[in-house]
Design a protein around this motif. Structure first.
Motif, short mmCIF file in Angstrom:
data_model
loop_
_atom_site.label_atom_id
_atom_site.label_comp_id
_atom_site.label_asym_id
_atom_site.label_seq_id
_atom_site.Cartn_x
_atom_site.Cartn_y
_atom_site.Cartn_z
N ASP A 15 0.89 -1.29 0.35
CA ASP A 15 -0.11 -0.05 0.16
C ASP A 15 0.83 1.17 0.26
O ASP A 15 0.79 2.29 -0.91
N ALA A 16 2.30 1.72 0.58
CA ALA A 16 3.29 2.34 1.42
C ALA A 16 3.01 2.22 -0.18
O ALA A 16 3.16 3.58 -1.09
N PHE A 17 4.14 1.83 -1.27
CA PHE A 17 4.33 1.81 -2.30
C PHE A 17 3.25 2.54 -4.18
O PHE A 17 3.59 3.38 -4.48
N THR A 18 1.52 1.62 -3.54
CA THR A 18 1.09 2.52 -4.29
C THR A 18 0.77 3.71 -3.84
O THR A 18 1.05 4.55 -4.80
N ALA A 19 0.50 4.15 -2.50
CA ALA A 19 1.05 5.29 -2.71
C ALA A 19 1.90 6.78 -3.04
O ALA A 19 2.00 7.67 -3.46
N TYR A 20 2.84 6.19 -3.32
CA TYR A 20 3.70 6.58 -4.21
C TYR A 20 3.88 6.78 -4.99
O TYR A 20 5.43 6.71 -5.59
N GLY A 21 3.04 5.88 -5.65
CA GLY A 21 3.41 5.98 -7.14
C GLY A 21 3.97 4.41 -7.92
O GLY A 21 4.94 3.73 -8.56
N ASN A 22 4.20 4.07 -6.94
CA ASN A 22 4.74 2.43 -7.39
C ASN A 22 6.48 2.36 -7.80
O ASN A 22 6.51 2.13 -8.79
N PRO A 23 7.13 3.43 -7.26
CA PRO A 23 8.38 3.60 -7.65
C PRO A 23 9.77 2.16 -6.95
O PRO A 23 9.13 1.22 -6.20
N ALA A 24 10.87 2.10 -7.68
CA ALA A 24 11.28 0.84 -7.70
C ALA A 24 12.26 0.52 -5.89
O ALA A 24 12.19 -0.99 -5.43
N ASP A 25 11.73 1.56 -5.06
CA ASP A 25 11.98 1.33 -4.16
C ASP A 25 11.67 2.52 -2.85
O ASP A 25 11.58 3.43 -3.75
N LEU A 26 11.53 2.88 -2.13
CA LEU A 26 11.04 3.78 -0.61
C LEU A 26 12.37 3.77 -0.08
O LEU A 26 12.54 1.90 0.56
N THR A 27 12.57 4.27 0.70
CA THR A 27 13.59 4.72 2.61
C THR A 27 12.59 4.39 3.28
O THR A 27 11.01 4.31 3.56
N ILE A 28 13.59 3.72 4.47
CA ILE A 28 12.43 3.58 5.67
C ILE A 28 11.89 5.01 5.83
O ILE A 28 10.54 4.66 6.47
N ALA A 29 12.14 5.77 5.95
CA ALA A 29 11.41 7.38 6.79
C ALA A 29 10.22 7.73 5.69
O ALA A 29 9.14 7.86 5.91
N GLN A 30 10.22 7.13 3.84
CA GLN A 30 8.61 6.92 2.69
C GLN A 30 8.18 6.54 4.09
O GLN A 30 6.79 6.95 4.04
#
Length: 98
Positions: A15-30
């Motif tokens: 869900d977090a990746f979806t919220a950010y537009g499914n980037p390749a990776d997300l940081t712990i902060a994000q």
């Protein structure tokens, strides 16, 4: 509704990746911002504290382990961010779930 094969913690990450537009990776902060918004009772314990990201990162690892998922973390390249924060990769999450 999420597929029964997807543990709640993995669904939260997806869900977090979806919220950010499914980037390749997300940081712990994000991820932390998304997790806290989704479930403040579990993830909001460290708001305003200097060790927020460390504790959320540790708790995330613990929840993934309890769910029987092995999802490796990586470090962002220094060219992208000199602090090289810890990241989760979307492909690693999908691999762990398949």
């Amino acid at each position: 509704a999420p597929a029964p094969s997807v543990p709640p913690i993995a669904q939260l990450l997806l869900d977090a990746f979806t919220a950010y537009g499914n980037p390749a990776d997300l940081t712990i902060a994000q991820l932390a911002d998304h997790l806290v918004a989704a479930d403040p009772g579990t993830w909001g314990l460290w708001e305003g504290k200097h060790n927020r990201q460390i504790m959320i990162g540790r708790t995330l690892k613990k929840h993934l382990k309890e769910a029987g998922l092995t999802i490796p973390t990586a470090r962002l390249e220094a060219a992208v961010d000199p602090k090289r924060p810890t990241i989760y990769r979307l492909t690693d999450i999908h691999s762990a779930l398949s």
